[in-house]
Design a protein around this motif. Structure first.
Motif, PDB file in Angstrom:
ATOM      1  N   LEU A  13      57.968 -83.116  24.105  1.00 25.59           N
ATOM      2  CA  LEU A  13      58.918 -82.079  24.482  1.00 25.59           C
ATOM      3  C   LEU A  13      58.462 -81.306  25.710  1.00 25.59           C
ATOM      4  O   LEU A  13      59.284 -80.884  26.518  1.00 25.59           O
ATOM      5  N   VAL A  24      64.563 -84.840  18.227  1.00 27.57           N
ATOM      6  CA  VAL A  24      63.190 -84.918  17.734  1.00 27.57           C
ATOM      7  C   VAL A  24      63.033 -86.203  16.930  1.00 27.57           C
ATOM      8  O   VAL A  24      63.799 -86.457  16.001  1.00 27.57           O
ATOM      9  N   LEU A  37      56.736 -75.297  12.617  1.00 29.28           N
ATOM     10  CA  LEU A  37      57.911 -75.874  13.273  1.00 29.28           C
ATOM     11  C   LEU A  37      59.100 -75.940  12.316  1.00 29.28           C
ATOM     12  O   LEU A  37      60.236 -75.655  12.705  1.00 29.28           O
ATOM     13  N   VAL A  42      62.748 -76.748  13.666  1.00 32.01           N
ATOM     14  CA  VAL A  42      62.480 -77.985  14.408  1.00 32.01           C
ATOM     15  C   VAL A  42      62.126 -79.063  13.391  1.00 32.01           C
ATOM     16  O   VAL A  42      61.047 -79.065  12.805  1.00 32.01           O
ATOM     17  N   SER A  46      66.530 -83.449  14.495  1.00 30.30           N
ATOM     18  CA  SER A  46      67.289 -82.313  15.006  1.00 30.30           C
ATOM     19  C   SER A  46      67.463 -82.454  16.515  1.00 30.30           C
ATOM     20  O   SER A  46      66.628 -83.020  17.204  1.00 30.30           O
ATOM     21  N   LEU A  48      67.878 -80.708  20.192  1.00 30.88           N
ATOM     22  CA  LEU A  48      67.499 -79.502  20.904  1.00 30.88           C
ATOM     23  C   LEU A  48      68.064 -79.541  22.311  1.00 30.88           C
ATOM     24  O   LEU A  48      68.067 -80.585  22.953  1.00 30.88           O
ATOM     25  N   SER A  62      68.984 -74.652  19.301  1.00 30.68           N
ATOM     26  CA  SER A  62      69.313 -75.557  18.212  1.00 30.68           C
ATOM     27  C   SER A  62      70.370 -74.860  17.371  1.00 30.68           C
ATOM     28  O   SER A  62      70.129 -73.754  16.884  1.00 30.68           O
ATOM     29  N   ILE A  69      58.967 -72.254  22.515  1.00 27.82           N
ATOM     30  CA  ILE A  69      57.903 -73.121  22.011  1.00 27.82           C
ATOM     31  C   ILE A  69      56.855 -73.244  23.103  1.00 27.82           C
ATOM     32  O   ILE A  69      57.155 -73.675  24.220  1.00 27.82           O
ATOM     33  N   SER A  74      54.514 -77.784  21.961  1.00 29.65           N
ATOM     34  CA  SER A  74      55.513 -78.755  22.409  1.00 29.65           C
ATOM     35  C   SER A  74      54.916 -80.134  22.681  1.00 29.65           C
ATOM     36  O   SER A  74      55.625 -81.129  22.644  1.00 29.65           O
ATOM     37  N   ILE A  77      55.525 -82.559  19.749  1.00 32.84           N
ATOM     38  CA  ILE A  77      56.914 -82.875  19.360  1.00 32.84           C
ATOM     39  C   ILE A  77      57.386 -84.030  20.240  1.00 32.84           C
ATOM     40  O   ILE A  77      57.563 -83.873  21.447  1.00 32.84           O
TER      41      ILE A  77
END
Length: 82
Positions: A13, A24, A37, A42, A46, A48, A62, A69, A74, A77
């Protein structure tokens, strides 16, 4: 760790640019960070919206919420472009 979805390659991310929409696909973190998270909404699968970059942090949206974040978080992710 969950396998990536079929399609575009994954990236962390922290590499996403403002304006990007991502999904994600994996969280590569310890249990404590995973819980953090999760509390922020998160989750695997999901979606974003990357809204802006503030220094090393990202502001993502979201559903109807916005969260910041940090870069260290990040990096754990893994996402794919939507």
């Amino acid at each position: 760790m969950n396998p990536p979805l079929m399609g575009s390659p994954s990236f962390s991310l922290n590499q996403a640019r403002p304006g990007a929409q991502v999904r994600v696909i994996a969280i590569t973190a310890d249990k404590l960070l995973r819980k953090r998270l999760l509390s922020m909404g998160v989750l695997i699968n999901s979606q974003l919206d990357v809204l802006q970059r503030r220094g090393d942090a990202l502001v993502v949206g979201s559903d109807r919420s916005r969260i910041a974040i940090g870069e260290a978080m990040s990096r754990h992710i893994q996402v794919q472009a939507v």
